[in-house]
Enzyme design. Sequence first.
Site: not given
Length: 354
Positions: A153, A261
């Site tokens: 990230k 997701k």
Amino acid sequence: MTREFKLYRKQLHFKFKAGTSRGYYTTRDCYFLTIEENGEIKGIGECSPLPGLSAEFSDKKSFEAKLEAFTARANFDKNFNLSVLKNESSILFAFESALLHEDRKSFLLFNNAFTKGTTPININGLIWMGDYETMRKRIIAKIHDGFKCIKVKIGAIDFAKEIDLLKLIRSEFAEKDLTLRVDANGAFSPDEALTKLNELAKYDIHSIEQPIKAGQYDSLCQICKESPIPVALDEELIGINDSRKKEKLLEQIKPSFIVLKPTLHGGLKSTIEWIKLAQSYEIGYWITSALESSIGLNVIAQFTGSLNLSNHQGLGTGRLFDDNLDFPALKLNGEQMTFDSSALDKVNLKEFLS
């Protein structure tokens, strides 16, 4: 025999400050929808929206009121249909999961090579944001644990420091030995994105998730067209629940990948629809959990096992919490997630929900 839907609330606590470009997570509010008969749980599903991301979540109070209203409606309306939840992604996922569990009469929800224990799912090692030294240690630990795909990230610390981290990785591990993904969570501005992508490209990056914030279609189209790194869309898909709008988005932006997701992207049925559209446009995809507890992760992992994917999935979030449900059927050995159906009878739901 009385059958009813019931709600339970539970707050989970992260083992560390989980950092993204949007800030840090320390706790996670989860809601669990059960189907019960005479006090016995026959089905359970997880509803865990992400504040600031989930389209159906504006604030905690109004979301809880909406969730309670849908639960009550499911109890008194014999014609209750999941289609009314089309725009309530996390709630729909909870209902789908609970009904699937009730129908299967077990936590064994899908019949595939993964749930039979014959084919593992390869997952990426997720490197949360932190200061340079913390991230460096996390990266080294993941590689030593046997991960062949790392997702870092980026977008919260100084960009030059993030480049140093990627340079460190590539100084020891070539592209053929380690797949390197990055996730910007929309951290770049449209004006700077291509410059930063060109800098990142020096380190053989497999893909970058959501380089700019969602909703900037013209800029994103240009970035996907000109980026030296394949672009994967994540946040961009949230709230797009109409089939025609999904197709238009993929056709217009033409990403290299989409990251799906179920909690954020419309539940299981919607995820399947995204997959079919992606395949029709020759767009790659992988499945990722969205910080669910073991209950949600179990559903997503088994569902993913049905897709027969060879690339790395983002399902390694089950160990993030100090107080997660112990779910011994899901095992993680290095980058391989396996399933042991013989351990399902060891899951203690009542203790976890109490």
